[in-house]
Design a protein around this motif. Structure first.
Motif, mmCIF file in Angstrom:
data_model
loop_
_atom_site.group_PDB
_atom_site.id
_atom_site.type_symbol
_atom_site.label_atom_id
_atom_site.label_comp_id
_atom_site.label_asym_id
_atom_site.label_seq_id
_atom_site.Cartn_x
_atom_site.Cartn_y
_atom_site.Cartn_z
ATOM 1 N N PRO A 118 1.194 -22.039 65.609
ATOM 2 C CA PRO A 118 0.395 -20.951 66.187
ATOM 3 C C PRO A 118 -0.035 -19.862 65.196
ATOM 4 C CG PRO A 118 2.363 -21.362 67.514
ATOM 5 C CD PRO A 118 2.475 -22.208 66.285
ATOM 6 N N HIS A 119 0.752 -19.630 64.134
ATOM 7 C CA HIS A 119 0.464 -18.537 63.207
ATOM 8 C C HIS A 119 0.410 -19.051 61.771
ATOM 9 C CE1 HIS A 119 1.184 -15.683 66.452
ATOM 10 N NE2 HIS A 119 2.241 -16.440 66.756
ATOM 11 N N PRO A 120 -0.589 -18.596 61.005
ATOM 12 C CA PRO A 120 -0.704 -19.049 59.616
ATOM 13 C C PRO A 120 0.179 -18.232 58.675
ATOM 14 C CG PRO A 120 -2.513 -17.586 60.107
ATOM 15 C CD PRO A 120 -1.730 -17.755 61.392
ATOM 16 N N TYR A 121 0.465 -18.804 57.517
ATOM 17 C CA TYR A 121 0.975 -18.032 56.395
ATOM 18 C C TYR A 121 -0.252 -17.403 55.751
ATOM 19 C CZ TYR A 121 5.419 -20.601 56.553
ATOM 20 O OH TYR A 121 6.616 -21.139 56.929
ATOM 21 N N TRP A 122 -0.153 -16.159 55.343
ATOM 22 C CA TRP A 122 -1.242 -15.477 54.654
ATOM 23 C C TRP A 122 -0.863 -15.315 53.199
ATOM 24 C CZ3 TRP A 122 -5.595 -14.306 57.428
ATOM 25 C CH2 TRP A 122 -5.487 -14.341 58.817
ATOM 26 N N SER A 123 -1.830 -15.435 52.309
ATOM 27 C CA SER A 123 -1.595 -15.181 50.887
ATOM 28 C C SER A 123 -1.902 -13.727 50.607
ATOM 29 C CB SER A 123 -2.486 -16.065 50.023
ATOM 30 O OG SER A 123 -2.072 -17.398 50.129
ATOM 31 N N LEU A 124 -0.938 -13.032 50.017
ATOM 32 C CA LEU A 124 -1.094 -11.621 49.697
ATOM 33 C C LEU A 124 -0.362 -11.351 48.393
ATOM 34 C CD1 LEU A 124 -2.079 -8.819 50.710
ATOM 35 C CD2 LEU A 124 0.158 -8.565 51.770
ATOM 36 N N ALA A 125 -1.096 -10.952 47.363
ATOM 37 C CA ALA A 125 -0.507 -10.617 46.059
ATOM 38 C C ALA A 125 0.383 -11.746 45.545
ATOM 39 C CB ALA A 125 0.268 -9.311 46.143
ATOM 40 N N ASN A 126 -0.141 -12.957 45.611
ATOM 41 C CA ASN A 126 0.558 -14.137 45.105
ATOM 42 C C ASN A 126 1.851 -14.457 45.868
ATOM 43 O OD1 ASN A 126 0.464 -16.327 43.379
ATOM 44 N ND2 ASN A 126 1.776 -15.358 41.862
ATOM 45 N N ALA A 127 1.899 -14.067 47.129
ATOM 46 C CA ALA A 127 3.062 -14.380 47.969
ATOM 47 C C ALA A 127 2.563 -14.837 49.334
ATOM 48 C CB ALA A 127 3.945 -13.149 48.135
ATOM 49 N N GLU A 128 3.365 -15.652 49.977
ATOM 50 C CA GLU A 128 3.073 -16.033 51.356
ATOM 51 C C GLU A 128 3.707 -14.997 52.272
ATOM 52 O OE1 GLU A 128 4.560 -20.024 51.926
ATOM 53 O OE2 GLU A 128 2.542 -20.803 51.658
ATOM 54 N N VAL A 129 2.906 -14.465 53.199
ATOM 55 C CA VAL A 129 3.429 -13.498 54.151
ATOM 56 C C VAL A 129 3.226 -14.014 55.570
ATOM 57 C CG1 VAL A 129 3.094 -11.506 52.641
ATOM 58 C CG2 VAL A 129 1.286 -12.152 54.221
ATOM 59 N N MET A 130 4.041 -13.478 56.458
ATOM 60 C CA MET A 130 4.011 -13.855 57.871
ATOM 61 C C MET A 130 3.854 -12.585 58.699
ATOM 62 S SD MET A 130 7.361 -16.298 57.590
ATOM 63 C CE MET A 130 8.090 -15.296 56.291
ATOM 64 N N GLU A 131 3.162 -12.689 59.811
ATOM 65 C CA GLU A 131 3.064 -11.551 60.722
ATOM 66 C C GLU A 131 4.460 -11.262 61.268
ATOM 67 O OE1 GLU A 131 -0.294 -12.024 63.526
ATOM 68 O OE2 GLU A 131 -0.799 -13.721 62.219
#
Length: 98
Positions: free
Chosen positions: A55-68
């Motif tokens: 249901p939720h994607p991993y987001w790329s932020l500053a060379n890291a995977e982030v989660m809501e």
């Protein structure tokens, strides 16, 4: 190194990494202890809400995977962590071993 903004020590962030998510779980007392490796292992759970075909994607932020953060915390509230906890020393030898 910069001193962290005190607001970041008490507020819930909009996104977490595996490491900051582990720290948040401890701070909110959802777990007694947790490491980023512990969160990564739990991401193998069939109900883990992040990733392709989830249901939720991993987001790329500053060379890291982030989660809501909201679905991250909801997962741990719905699936309380039960386990051995932090390392307590050598484990017992298996029966029948040398």
């Amino acid at each position: 190194m910069r001193t962290p903004d005190p607001r970041t020590l008490t507020r819930i962030p909009p996104v977490v990494t595996f490491a900051s998510g582990a720290q948040l779980l401890v701070r909110l007392k959802l777990v007694r202890s947790m490491s980023k490796e512990g969160v990564r292992r739990l991401s193998l759970h069939p109900d883990w809400p992040f990733g392709p075909d989830r249901p939720h994607p991993y987001w790329s932020l500053a060379n890291a995977e982030v989660m809501e953060t909201e679905p991250f915390l909801a997962f741990f509230e719905k699936n309380p962590v039960t386990g051995r906890g932090p390392d307590k020393g050598p484990r017992a030898r298996p029966r029948g071993g040398p």
